[in-house]
Design a protein around this motif. Structure first.
Motif, short mmCIF file in Angstrom:
data_model
loop_
_atom_site.label_atom_id
_atom_site.label_comp_id
_atom_site.label_asym_id
_atom_site.label_seq_id
_atom_site.Cartn_x
_atom_site.Cartn_y
_atom_site.Cartn_z
N PHE A 1 -28.70 92.26 1.06
CA PHE A 1 -28.77 92.23 -0.40
C PHE A 1 -30.15 91.80 -0.86
O PHE A 1 -31.00 91.37 -0.07
CB PHE A 1 -27.72 91.27 -0.97
CG PHE A 1 -28.00 89.81 -0.77
CD1 PHE A 1 -28.52 89.03 -1.80
CD2 PHE A 1 -27.75 89.18 0.45
CE1 PHE A 1 -28.78 87.69 -1.63
CE2 PHE A 1 -28.00 87.83 0.63
CZ PHE A 1 -28.53 87.08 -0.41
N THR A 2 -30.37 91.91 -2.16
CA THR A 2 -31.51 91.28 -2.81
C THR A 2 -31.04 90.82 -4.18
O THR A 2 -30.15 91.43 -4.78
CB THR A 2 -32.72 92.23 -2.92
OG1 THR A 2 -33.89 91.48 -3.23
CG2 THR A 2 -32.51 93.30 -3.98
N SER A 3 -31.61 89.72 -4.65
CA SER A 3 -31.29 89.19 -5.98
C SER A 3 -32.55 89.16 -6.81
O SER A 3 -33.63 88.80 -6.32
CB SER A 3 -30.70 87.77 -5.88
OG SER A 3 -29.44 87.79 -5.25
N MET A 4 -32.42 89.52 -8.08
CA MET A 4 -33.59 89.60 -8.96
C MET A 4 -33.24 89.10 -10.35
O MET A 4 -32.11 89.27 -10.83
CB MET A 4 -34.09 91.05 -9.03
CG MET A 4 -33.06 92.03 -9.58
SD MET A 4 -33.51 93.76 -9.31
CE MET A 4 -33.04 93.97 -7.59
N ARG B 1 -37.52 96.28 -0.14
CA ARG B 1 -36.74 95.40 0.76
C ARG B 1 -35.39 96.02 1.06
O ARG B 1 -34.95 96.06 2.22
CB ARG B 1 -36.56 94.03 0.13
CG ARG B 1 -35.48 93.21 0.81
CD ARG B 1 -35.11 91.99 -0.01
NE ARG B 1 -35.98 90.87 0.29
CZ ARG B 1 -36.01 89.74 -0.43
NH1 ARG B 1 -35.26 89.62 -1.50
NH2 ARG B 1 -36.81 88.75 -0.06
N LEU B 2 -34.69 96.51 0.04
CA LEU B 2 -33.38 97.13 0.26
C LEU B 2 -33.49 98.33 1.18
O LEU B 2 -32.65 98.53 2.08
CB LEU B 2 -32.77 97.55 -1.09
CG LEU B 2 -32.28 96.42 -1.99
CD1 LEU B 2 -31.93 96.97 -3.37
CD2 LEU B 2 -31.06 95.72 -1.38
N VAL C 1 -34.51 89.98 7.72
CA VAL C 1 -33.54 90.73 6.91
C VAL C 1 -32.82 89.77 5.97
O VAL C 1 -32.32 88.72 6.40
CB VAL C 1 -32.52 91.46 7.81
CG1 VAL C 1 -31.42 92.10 6.97
CG2 VAL C 1 -33.22 92.51 8.66
N LYS C 2 -32.72 90.15 4.70
CA LYS C 2 -31.96 89.34 3.74
C LYS C 2 -30.49 89.75 3.85
O LYS C 2 -29.96 90.51 3.03
CB LYS C 2 -32.50 89.53 2.32
CG LYS C 2 -31.94 88.51 1.31
CD LYS C 2 -32.64 88.66 -0.04
CE LYS C 2 -32.08 87.69 -1.06
NZ LYS C 2 -32.38 86.28 -0.74
N HIS C 3 -29.83 89.23 4.87
CA HIS C 3 -28.46 89.65 5.15
C HIS C 3 -27.47 88.71 4.48
O HIS C 3 -27.82 87.63 3.98
CB HIS C 3 -28.23 89.70 6.67
CG HIS C 3 -28.55 88.42 7.39
ND1 HIS C 3 -27.72 87.32 7.36
CD2 HIS C 3 -29.62 88.07 8.15
CE1 HIS C 3 -28.25 86.35 8.07
NE2 HIS C 3 -29.41 86.77 8.56
N LEU D 1 -37.56 84.57 6.06
CA LEU D 1 -37.25 85.68 5.18
C LEU D 1 -38.40 85.79 4.17
O LEU D 1 -38.62 84.86 3.39
CB LEU D 1 -35.93 85.45 4.46
CG LEU D 1 -35.55 86.50 3.43
CD1 LEU D 1 -35.29 87.85 4.09
CD2 LEU D 1 -34.32 86.06 2.64
N PRO D 2 -39.15 86.90 4.18
CA PRO D 2 -40.29 87.00 3.26
C PRO D 2 -39.81 87.22 1.82
O PRO D 2 -39.30 88.27 1.47
CB PRO D 2 -41.05 88.22 3.80
CG PRO D 2 -40.03 89.03 4.53
CD PRO D 2 -39.03 88.06 5.07
#
Length: 257
Positions: free
Chosen positions: A24-27, A43-44, A129-131, A185-186
């Motif tokens: 996922f990613t959060s914004m 990223r996604l 990875v933003k898992h 996680l970058p």
């Protein structure tokens, strides 16, 4: 909450809840704009290849985001989660049909208080990875809060600093920002700040934190937030330099969804 732009059937979320496999990613969305939107979409795309071996259509993701945030007058945090609702727990190699879930929550508009952290030994699984596997990070955050701190700062077995549960850390050394060099996680907020002010990267041991003049965390939902203490180390004179970093980040224009 929409799955591929349509109302969610709760049965479709069962696999996500029971297997916890996805990314996922959060914004933060302000007036239909997102700082670093291109970086979030990249990223996604990158993580979808790593997790599912599949390509993600960025234009579709943007359209799903627009459907969810359209008409929102208040600032919100939108989370885009990619998972395969047909994943078989016994055969995860068969997961190849990733779907896009978009959820939202309110964004804080109140200035957040500086943080008190405690160092805890933890190294994230597949850190690049933003898992969605958040058990370890949430466990250590909980333990830190039970001990009277706000959050946990992760260090490896030799005491070298990496990151926090949902944020990166920056340290102030004179006029420079020092980013700990470690498997992390970058973060998108960190990347945007580095575009404005690259800073330095070096290995930072938790025993050497007192050499720095201050510290802060970065996170897409909250931006830049000052750290006032890490265990016994306290910073009382770092308000001005961290505020300068926060203002420069806040001035970065958002990209329209």
């Amino acid at each position: 909450m929409l799955l591929n732009g349509k109302p969610v059937d709760l049965d479709q979320l069962q696999v996500l809840g029971l297997t916890n496999y996805g990314h996922f990613t959060s914004m933060r969305v302000d007036a239909g704009r997102v700082r670093g939107l291109t970086l979030h979409l990249d990223r996604l795309t990158r993580d979808c290849r790593a997790v599912f071996g599949a390509e993600l259509d960025q234009n579709e993701v943007r359209s799903y985001l627009r459907w969810v945030v359209d008409g929102c007058a208040e600032s919100i945090v939108a989370r885009v989660t990619v998972f395969d609702p047909y994943l078989d727990l016994g055969h995860p190699a068969s997961a190849s049909s990733p779907q896009v879930l978009v959820t939202t929550r309110a964004a804080s508009s109140v200035p957040l208080a500086p943080l008190a952290l405690t160092a805890r030994r933890y190294e994230r699984d597949v850190p690049a990875v933003k898992h969605v596997g958040l058990f370890g990070t949430m466990f250590h955050r909980r333990q830190a809060q039970l001990a009277g701190f706000d959050d946990a700062l992760f260090v490896d077995g030799e005491g070298f600093v990496s990151e926090g549960a949902t944020w990166n850390i920056g340290l102030i050394e004179g006029d420079e920002i020092v980013w700990p060099q470690a498997p992390v996680l970058p973060g998108i907020t960190m990347a945007l700040i580095q575009q404005e002010r690259a800073g330095l990267q070096r290995r930072v041991n938790v025993t050497e934190l007192d050499r720095y003049a201050g510290a802060f965390i970065t996170n897409a939902a909250m931006g830049v937030r000052r750290i006032h203490a890490i265990d016994a180390i306290q910073w009382t004179d770092a308000v001005a330099p961290v505020e300068q970093i926060r203002r420069r980040y806040a001035a970065i224009p958002g990209e329209p969804i």
